[in-house]
Design an enzyme around this catalytic site. Structure first.
Site, PDB file in Angstrom:
ATOM      1  N   ARG A 291      11.989  -4.829   5.054  1.00  0.00           N
ATOM      2  CA  ARG A 291      11.691  -3.430   4.726  1.00  0.00           C
ATOM      3  C   ARG A 291      12.551  -2.454   5.537  1.00  0.00           C
ATOM      4  O   ARG A 291      12.796  -2.647   6.717  1.00  0.00           O
ATOM      5  CB  ARG A 291      10.217  -3.155   5.030  1.00  0.00           C
TER       6      ARG A 291
ATOM      7  N   ARG B 269      11.103  -0.226  11.137  1.00  0.00           N
ATOM      8  CA  ARG B 269       9.998   0.015  12.064  1.00  0.00           C
ATOM      9  C   ARG B 269      10.030  -0.966  13.233  1.00  0.00           C
ATOM     10  O   ARG B 269      10.310  -2.145  13.035  1.00  0.00           O
ATOM     11  CB  ARG B 269       8.655  -0.129  11.320  1.00  0.00           C
TER      12      ARG B 269
ATOM     13  N   LYS C  33       0.833  -1.214   0.000  1.00  0.00           N
ATOM     14  CA  LYS C  33       0.000   0.000   0.000  1.00  0.00           C
ATOM     15  C   LYS C  33       0.867   1.264   0.000  1.00  0.00           C
ATOM     16  O   LYS C  33       0.634   2.189  -0.773  1.00  0.00           O
ATOM     17  CB  LYS C  33      -0.935   0.011   1.226  1.00  0.00           C
TER      18      LYS C  33
END
Ligand code: AP5
Length: 215
Positions: A127, A161, A13
């Site tokens: 990521r 993250r 997304k």
């Protein structure tokens, strides 16, 4: 044009939103990014959201709907919105209807990124992003062209993250299946849902999305 990108954690997304911003001058409204900014700034919303996000659970519907309402209020009416990670519950989908009406907007497309959940854990744990401009990368699928240097801004600091570990990712996926997937019928009844194969290359997914937007 106002669109929702829907899909489980790691479906792409954020990656596809960034492409839409670049290609079409739309604005990405990511509740995840807004919440992370609030956590970093230590605002009251951030303090309430921090531990919930670290567990991989959803923060309250009211908090995220208020964030979206405030962003839309500040946006030029002609700028299209990409809702990334919102709505995530039926209550949020209902709130979005009211918010859009209040700002004189309507929803044009809900684009579901269909993905193989087993592959998503690898996507998410690989990521990282530029600490300066936020550009998204992946260790193997999408590394910077020059290792250690951001393609977009030339920054050399990168970050990961705190919720991108396997245990939290599994909880985020469970939340998606239980609370977010049920919003699909809500939009299917309006005939505005399109499905894209999210397992293709980043470019192939972008082309499929553009084909939907062209109608
Ligand atoms: P949020 O930030 O929205 O995270 P998420 O939905 O879990 O989605 P992700 O950002 O992990 O994935 P993505 O689909 O954007 O994938 P990406 O493009 O980065 O939410 C985080 C938390 O905030 C939630 O858990 C919740 O606590 C809270 N929250 C947020 N919104 C909320 C709401 N509305 N209500 C309640 N709580 C809320 O891609 C992933 C990786 O894969 C990248 O490295 C990328 O380079 C790579 N990649 C992307 N596409 C491809 C491809 N086609 N092929 C190969 N690699 C690819």
């Amino acid at each position: 044009m106002n669109i929702i990108l829907l899909g489980p954690p790691g479906a792409g997304k954020g990656t596809q939103s960034a492409g839409l911003v670049e290609r079409h001058g739309m604005r990405q409204l990511s509740t995840g990014d807004m919440l992370r900014a609030a956590v970093k700034a230590g605002t009251p919303v951030g303090l309430r959201a921090k531990e919930v996000m670290e567990r991989g659970e959803l923060v309250s519907d009211e908090i995220v709907s208020d964030l979206i309402d405030a962003e839309l209020a500040a946006m030029a009416p002609e700028t299209g919105a990409i809702f990334d990670g919102y709505p995530r519950t039926v209550a949020q989908a209902e709130a979005l209807d009211a918010i859009l009406a209040k700002h004189g907007r309507k929803l044009d497309h809900v684009i579901e990124l269909a993905v193989d959940e087993d592959a998503l854990v690898a996507r998410i744990t690989g990521r990282f992003s530029c600490a300066n401009c936020g550009a998204l990368y992946h260790d193997t699928a999408h590394p910077p062209a020059t290792p250690g240097v951001c393609d977009v801004c030339g920054g050399t600091e990168f970050k990961r993250r705190p919720d991108d570990n396997e245990e939290t990712v599994r909880m985020r996926m469970q939340e998606y299946r239980a609370k977010t997937a049920p919003i699909l019928p809500f939009y299917e009844a309006r005939g505005i849902v399109s499905r894209v194969d999210g397992m293709g290359s980043i470019e192939a997914v972008a082309q499929a999305i553009d084909a939907i937007l062209r109608g």
